[in-house]
Motif scaffolding. Structure first.
Motif, short mmCIF file in Angstrom:
data_model
loop_
_atom_site.label_atom_id
_atom_site.label_comp_id
_atom_site.label_asym_id
_atom_site.label_seq_id
_atom_site.Cartn_x
_atom_site.Cartn_y
_atom_site.Cartn_z
N UNK A 179 63.55 34.85 36.40
CA UNK A 179 62.38 34.78 37.50
C UNK A 179 60.95 36.45 37.33
N UNK A 180 62.73 37.17 36.94
CA UNK A 180 61.69 38.01 36.48
C UNK A 180 60.62 38.18 34.62
N UNK A 181 62.15 38.12 33.89
CA UNK A 181 61.26 37.77 32.77
C UNK A 181 60.74 36.72 32.28
N UNK A 182 60.52 35.84 33.26
CA UNK A 182 59.41 34.16 32.64
C UNK A 182 58.26 34.35 34.00
N UNK A 183 58.91 34.04 34.62
CA UNK A 183 58.06 33.55 35.68
C UNK A 183 56.63 34.64 36.10
N UNK A 184 56.99 36.00 36.39
CA UNK A 184 56.38 37.35 36.44
C UNK A 184 55.71 37.85 35.76
N UNK B 230 54.80 35.95 33.10
CA UNK B 230 53.62 34.98 33.03
C UNK B 230 52.43 35.28 34.03
N UNK B 231 52.49 35.69 35.17
CA UNK B 231 51.60 36.04 36.12
C UNK B 231 51.24 37.83 35.66
N UNK B 232 52.21 38.55 34.83
CA UNK B 232 51.10 39.22 34.47
C UNK B 232 50.13 38.94 33.27
N UNK B 233 50.45 38.53 32.48
CA UNK B 233 49.02 37.70 31.52
C UNK B 233 48.04 36.42 32.10
N UNK C 283 42.68 36.46 32.47
CA UNK C 283 41.60 36.60 33.97
C UNK C 283 40.58 38.06 33.71
N UNK C 284 41.07 39.06 33.40
CA UNK C 284 40.30 40.35 33.95
C UNK C 284 39.63 39.99 32.23
N UNK C 285 40.29 39.58 31.40
CA UNK C 285 39.85 39.59 30.01
C UNK C 285 38.90 39.22 30.47
N UNK C 286 38.68 37.84 30.92
CA UNK C 286 37.54 37.13 30.75
C UNK C 286 36.36 38.20 31.25
N UNK C 287 36.24 38.07 32.28
CA UNK C 287 35.71 38.53 33.53
C UNK C 287 34.95 39.66 33.39
#
Length: 252
Positions: free
Chosen positions: A164-169, A171-174, A179-183
């Motif tokens: 979960x840390x190495x994949x899901x989390x 991925x959420x950081x990405x 979203x930040x870059x888009x904004x």
């Protein structure tokens, strides 16, 4: 080996692709939705059904359903012989022991999608109710992948949490960064080589040796700047603060 697959989701699709390639025969696909079972069974030249209590003879019965549904499905099965396994990473081996047969676990430690064009490297994590069953499942898993590991219930739970840390989390950081870059109107694609290189290096050296950035340097001025920049993104600021503290307070 003759295999029956109970389930029509991502892992079931994966097994219906991998097993025949490895020389095994999928004899039956069982799913709640007859149409989905029919389509998946047709893809691997198997019969289809919707009732896990009506099973054709097989050597391995693989329950590839959601974690919560595994005990209920196992409780309805009545195979006369073979090995009954489930594919859940955090589900105990005992969830399939109600069948009264040798049982085990075949967990694909990978993010699986049914429509993948390319099958990635997939480590299979194996367990069994006795040594002989573990060995047999290990041999079977070895025909699906060059990377097979053995882990008991507690070890699989630890691996699942780490996954979960190495994949899901990650991925959420990405997701947040994109979203930040888009904004802000900046090009997220410019970060992709950095993302790729960061992940690639993990295969070469321990992760701790790859730390970089203001937190790793103890650069409090840059950290303060970033925190001010994120005042309008409290969700991202919260993650930034937690990760920064973790790096500063646990350097190695």
């Amino acid at each position: 080996m003759k295999i029956t697959i109970i389930g029509t989701g991502n892992v079931a699709h994966l097994l219906c692709r991998l097993a025949p390639q490895a020389g095994h025969q999928v004899v039956q696909v069982v799913g709640r939705d007859q149409a989905k079972a029919d389509r998946l069974a047709e893809a691997c030249s198997a019969t289809a059904g919707t009732d896990p209590s009506v099973l054709e003879e097989a050597e391995i019965y693989i329950i590839a359903v959601t974690d919560a549904a595994i005990p209920e499905v196992a409780g309805r099965m009545h195979p006369y012989s073979g090995i009954v396994v489930h594919t859940g990473g955090s589900v105990a081996l005992s969830a399939v022991s109600t069948c009264g047969l040798p049982c085990g676990v075949l967990w694909p430690l990978q993010s699986i999608r049914a429509n993948l064009d390319r099958i990635p490297e997939i480590p299979w994590v194996v367990d069994g109710s006795d040594e002989d069953t573990r060995d047999r499942l290990g041999v079977f898993a070895g025909t699906l992948s060059g990377k097979v590991g053995f882990a008991d219930d507690a070890q699989r739970r630890d691996l699942h949490l780490a996954a979960v840390h190495t994949s899901n989390f990650i991925n959420q950081l990405l997701v947040q960064a994109e979203a930040y870059c888009r904004g802000k109107g900046v090009d997220f694609s410019l970060l992709r080589p950095l993302i790729t290189e960061t992940v690639t290096r993990i295969s070469e050296v321990p992760a701790i040796m790859l730390r970089t950035g203001p937190s790793a340097r103890g650069d409090m001025d840059t950290i303060g700047l970033h925190q001010r920049m994120l005042q309008d993104r409290p969700d991202m600021l919260e993650v930034y603060d937690v990760m920064t503290r973790s790096i500063l307070h646990h350097p190695g």
